[in-house]
Enzyme design. Structure first.
Site, PDB file in Angstrom:
ATOM      1  N   CYS A  77      -3.968  10.690   1.302  1.00  0.00           N
ATOM      2  CA  CYS A  77      -3.238   9.443   1.051  1.00  0.00           C
ATOM      3  C   CYS A  77      -1.837   9.748   0.564  1.00  0.00           C
ATOM      4  CB  CYS A  77      -3.985   8.633   0.004  1.00  0.00           C
ATOM      5  SG  CYS A  77      -5.711   8.444   0.427  1.00  0.00           S
ATOM      6  N   LYS A 130       0.828  -1.212   0.000  1.00  0.00           N
ATOM      7  CA  LYS A 130       0.000   0.000   0.000  1.00  0.00           C
ATOM      8  C   LYS A 130       0.865   1.266   0.000  1.00  0.00           C
ATOM      9  CE  LYS A 130      -3.219   2.897   0.486  1.00  0.00           C
ATOM     10  NZ  LYS A 130      -4.273   3.116  -0.475  1.00  0.00           N
TER      11      LYS A 130
END
Ligand code: SAJ
Length: 434
Positions: A269, A215
């Site tokens: 993010c 991720k």
């Protein structure tokens, strides 16, 4: 493994769509959020976030009787933790004279502790929140084992990153490949069984720390690539080149794909996650740290462009178009557009902003007006900060009657296609040195 009742902690951009998706696929879901305002909004049939199609999915989930909301968890077959992992605003780490941002894991800790009293043998706990490497093993498991149960033996633990793109969450939630990292292979299998409820993309099983790293690698890769595009925009201005044309031509090379420069990198993010590497291994993440610095300093570069267009900043009236962190979303978190507004205001300009996806935006230090016409009506210059479709479609003939401003500054290549030459407007574009 079969899951009849699950509990999802955190009803934000990821938790709420995920909860609704399970519920519309026949699973009883308890959606948990400690923010009572969010529960109140959802209970009254409204949404606290903007995401295309989400309203309908939540409505269907509630109508099906499968989605219930509460402020704390209840015993369930599985628990999914999807709470935010921001960084601390004022607590920085230091390495070799450079400061770095540190992850604020308090929401993950609180959510895991909230699961603890309900944890039973055979349960599955999944962490979805983006987290520094080894969080599942070193943070989650010790908390859960306070139950007296043994992780991997008595209950399953997995890390499964969300990878959906805001604006396309509902489609990507179903279609994207899913990575499930288990504490043990059995945990990965349990996670895979759970997400197979609605995921149509491939499900790949691995271990928890690999999944955490995957991720972070995805978002860091994007951040570094945007940093090089932003650096190219600075170089192009220096050399009298149009960076957009140069990028287009470079990208004709079969192995080159350059991303777009802009006012900086925002959102919750890409502007955050690379720091999780830097924090945990500052000695090994030099490039990652530099890329973050390049992207974080891009708003200052925009301010220089505005100064060049207007001559000076004090007293100048600037209408900032867009406050969101990227086009066609309502999310203002970590938005470089907001940072640009702050910097211009600090430099003495009088800035009003208009954000069509949040016309009532109320941010400290930002004067936002509820309509485009009000924002531009007595401006000296219009500053395009977000490439919203609505802004991209503005033409000289539409603008001429709305504003006395004849200076336009485009930081996102939104107005390149319109014919501004001979329109009476003077267009300045980021990354264009001619
Ligand atoms: N941006 C640029 N230039 C570009 C692309 C983006 O300046 O060429 C800027 C955007 O304007 C924005 C920021 O970068 O400010 C991030 O936008 P984004 O669209 O690249 O990404 P996010 O933050 O909306 O979503 C990302 C996605 N990750 C990747 O594409 C690798 C998404 O798949 C993740 O699920 C998401 O982060 C997340 O939640 O981690």
């Amino acid at each position: 493994m079969k899951f009849q009742q699950i509990c999802i902690l955190g009803l934000g951009y990821i938790g709420l769509p995920t909860a609704s998706m399970f519920a519309t696929h026949g699973v009883k879901v308890l959606g948990v959020d400690t923010n009572l305002g969010i529960l109140e909004t959802l209970n009254s049939g409204r949404l606290h976030i903007h995401e295309p199609g989400l309203g309908e999915v939540v409505e269907n989930a509630v109508k099906s009787g499968n989605l219930k909301l509460a402020a704390s968890p209840e015993p369930s077959d599985a628990f999914i933790i999807a709470v935010p992992t921001p960084f601390y605003d004022s607590d920085f780490g230091q390495y070799n004279g450079q400061s770095y941002k540190k992850a604020d894991m308090r929401a993950v800790i609180a959510a895991t502790e909230a699961v603890l009293p309900h944890l039973r043998k055979g349960n599955l706990v999944v962490l979805e929140s983006t987290s520094p490497p080894r969080t599942t093993v070193d943070l989650l498991v010790p908390i859960l084992e306070r139950s007296g149960l043994k992780a991997g033996l008595d209950f399953f633990v997995a890390y499964s990153p969300e990878r959906v793109l805001p604006g396309q969450i509902l489609r990507e939630l179903v279609e994207n490949a899913r990575v499930i990292g288990g504490l043990t292979p059995e945990s990965a299998q349990a996670g895979s069984d759970l997400y197979a409820t609605f995921v149509r993309g491939q499900i790949h099983k691995t271990d928890a720390t690999t999944a955490e790293m995957v991720k972070l690698m995805e978002n860091t890769y994007r951040d570094v690539n945007i940093a090089i595009a932003n650096e190219f925009s600075r170089l192009a201005e220096r050399f009298g080149v149009d960076v957009w044309e140069a990028i287009q031509l470079s990208s004709l090379h079969p192995r080159v794909k350059i991303l777009n420069p802009g006012p900086g990198v925002g959102g919750h993010c890409i502007s955050v996650d690379p720091w999780f590497f830097v924090e945990t291994a500052p000695d090994l993440s030099v490039l990652i740290q530099r890329a973050r610095q390049v992207n974080d300093s891009q708003p200052e570069f925009v301010v220089e462009l505005v100064k060049k267009a207007l001559g000076s900043l004090p007293g100048k009236k600037i209408a900032a178009l867009g406050l969101a962190y990227k086009p066609d979303v309502d999310d203002l978190r970590e938005s470089p557009a907001v940072e640009v507004v702050h910097l211009l205001t600090r430099a003495g300009a009088s800035v009003v902003a208009f954000e069509p996806f949040k016309p009532q935006a109320n941010l400290p230090g930002v004067k936002a007006l509820p309509s485009l016409s009000e924002a531009v009506q007595d401006a000296d210059a219009l500053l395009l900060l977000v490439n919203h479709t609505e802004f991209r479609q503005l033409t000289p003939s539409m603008l001429v009657s709305l504003t006395p401003a004849r200076i336009l500054i485009d930081t996102v290549n939104g107005w390149a296609g319109s014919d501004w030459a001979g329109s009476g407007f003077n267009l300045f574009r980021l990354g264009v040195g001619k």
